[in-house]
Design an enzyme around this catalytic site. Structure first.
Site, PDB file in Angstrom:
ATOM      1  NE  ARG A 234      -4.183  -1.535  -0.111  1.00  0.00           N
ATOM      2  CZ  ARG A 234      -4.208  -2.549  -0.967  1.00  0.00           C
ATOM      3  NH1 ARG A 234      -3.149  -2.762  -1.746  1.00  0.00           N
ATOM      4  NH2 ARG A 234      -5.259  -3.326  -1.063  1.00  0.00           N
ATOM      5  CD  GLU A 263      -2.365   3.156  -5.759  1.00  0.00           C
ATOM      6  OE1 GLU A 263      -3.188   2.339  -6.180  1.00  0.00           O
ATOM      7  OE2 GLU A 263      -1.224   2.837  -5.363  1.00  0.00           O
ATOM      8  CG  HIS A 295      -2.206  -1.009  -7.561  1.00  0.00           C
ATOM      9  ND1 HIS A 295      -2.480  -0.229  -6.467  1.00  0.00           N
ATOM     10  CD2 HIS A 295      -2.507  -2.279  -7.190  1.00  0.00           C
ATOM     11  CE1 HIS A 295      -2.941  -0.990  -5.482  1.00  0.00           C
ATOM     12  NE2 HIS A 295      -2.955  -2.245  -5.907  1.00  0.00           N
TER      13      HIS A 295
END
Length: 329
Positions: A234, A263, A295
């Site tokens: 994360r 993000e 990601h």
């Protein structure tokens, strides 16, 4: 049962439709993310299916409850973007996909390590341009290096197994020790010791109040000069401003991140024709020893299969009033 899927990309729709070939569920796919501003789109739906960057806070949940939504089905492992207490207050169940393909994320972490170390991305571009020089492409042997693993759940454990194969010394920190990893040779230490002794630090822990900004100016000061930091968990595990300072001061020798603190405004979108307003991401991209992916660590065929199937199983269990084994409580 009517299901609204938010933050939908073409591949999400493809997988859900493939596994819903018998049209058991009535899916509506929204490209927009779920926030309090878009939550009115949920009127008439029984279930909403959300992803990592949807903002399911108290305001959003109040609208969901008013619209009759009874289940929030997260198609990811993390749920730090969901106000769980508010969901409980409004009688909305929350389920997630706790594990899909831990090897997918672990292998991507290793890909970041190898790419940063051996500079294969730079070598590729050079050779394409006819430049066969080895200048500034020198790396180091992974064999014998000390790797610190923060979080040894299924992903962290998979990462440990891979790095053991490289002949690395493995130190780990977790609230719960894995006997299997101990028997494999992983040594559990306090977090400060892991930071101090590791050549490479890879983050695999969830985002909680206790782990937010676990990498900050204080913890960086404990680390070796030139440390490599990898984050596929994360974004907010790393204090971005402090990391930039650490890079500028050469405390951080390499940094590979697949997640980023801000993000939600960037990742999963094509912004190639836009002026990016995020100064932190622009600064990070300016460092030659930083590698950013958007990601994608989870993004394998096997993982997408599991994410889709487990999400559908969660919804089916809710529909049939069965035990929700993946409920967030």
């Amino acid at each position: 049962m009517k299901i609204a899927v938010f933050s939908t990309k073409s591949y999400d729709q493809e997988y859900f439709e493939n596994y819903n070939s018998e049209k058991k569920y009535d899916f509506t796919f929204f490209e927009t993310s779920l926030t309090s501003s878009t939550a009115n789109l949920t009127l008439g739906f029984d279930v909403i299916c959300a992803f990592v960057n949807d903002k399911i806070d108290q305001d959003t949940i109040e609208i969901l409850a008013k619209n009759g939504v009874k289940l929030i089905a997260m198609r990811c492992a993390g749920f730090n973007n969901v106000d769980i207490q508010s969901a409980k207050t409004h009688g909305i169940k929350v389920v997630r996909v706790p594990a899909y393909s831990p090897e997918a994320v672990a292998e991507h972490s290793v890909a970041l390590i190898l790419t940063l170390n051996r500079k294969t991305h730079k070598a590729y571009n050079r050779v394409r341009e006819g430049n066969f020089s080895l200048k500034n492409l020198i790396g180091f042997n992974l064999h014998g290096k000390t790797v610190g693993v923060v979080g040894t759940g299924q992903i962290g454990a998979a990462f440990c197994r891979i790095m053991k194969g490289f002949g690395c010394n493995l130190f780990a920190y977790d609230l719960t020790e894995s006997q299997e990893l101990v028997e494999m040779g992983v040594q559990y230490l306090p977090i400060d010791e892991v930071f101090m002794q590791s050549d490479i630090i890879s983050l695999h822990c969830p985002l909680t109040p206790g782990t937010k900004h676990i990498v900050n100016s204080s913890s960086l000061a404990q680390m070796k000069d030139g440390v490599m930091i990898i984050n596929t968990s994360r974004g907010a595990l790393i204090n971005t401003a402090d990391a930039i300072d650490g890079l500028a001061q050469k405390k951080i020798g390499y940094m590979g991140i697949d997640v980023y603190e801000q993000e939600e405004k960037l990742f999963f979108e094509d912004l190639s024709e836009s002026i990016i307003q995020d100064d932190y991401i622009l600064r990070l991209n300016s460092f030659p020893n930083v590698l950013i992916t958007s990601h994608q660590a989870y993004f394998t065929k096997e993982a997408m299969d599991q994410i889709t199937l487990i999400t559908l199983d969660n919804i089916q269990a809710f529909e049939n009033k069965q035990q929700l084994i993946n409920e967030v409580v």
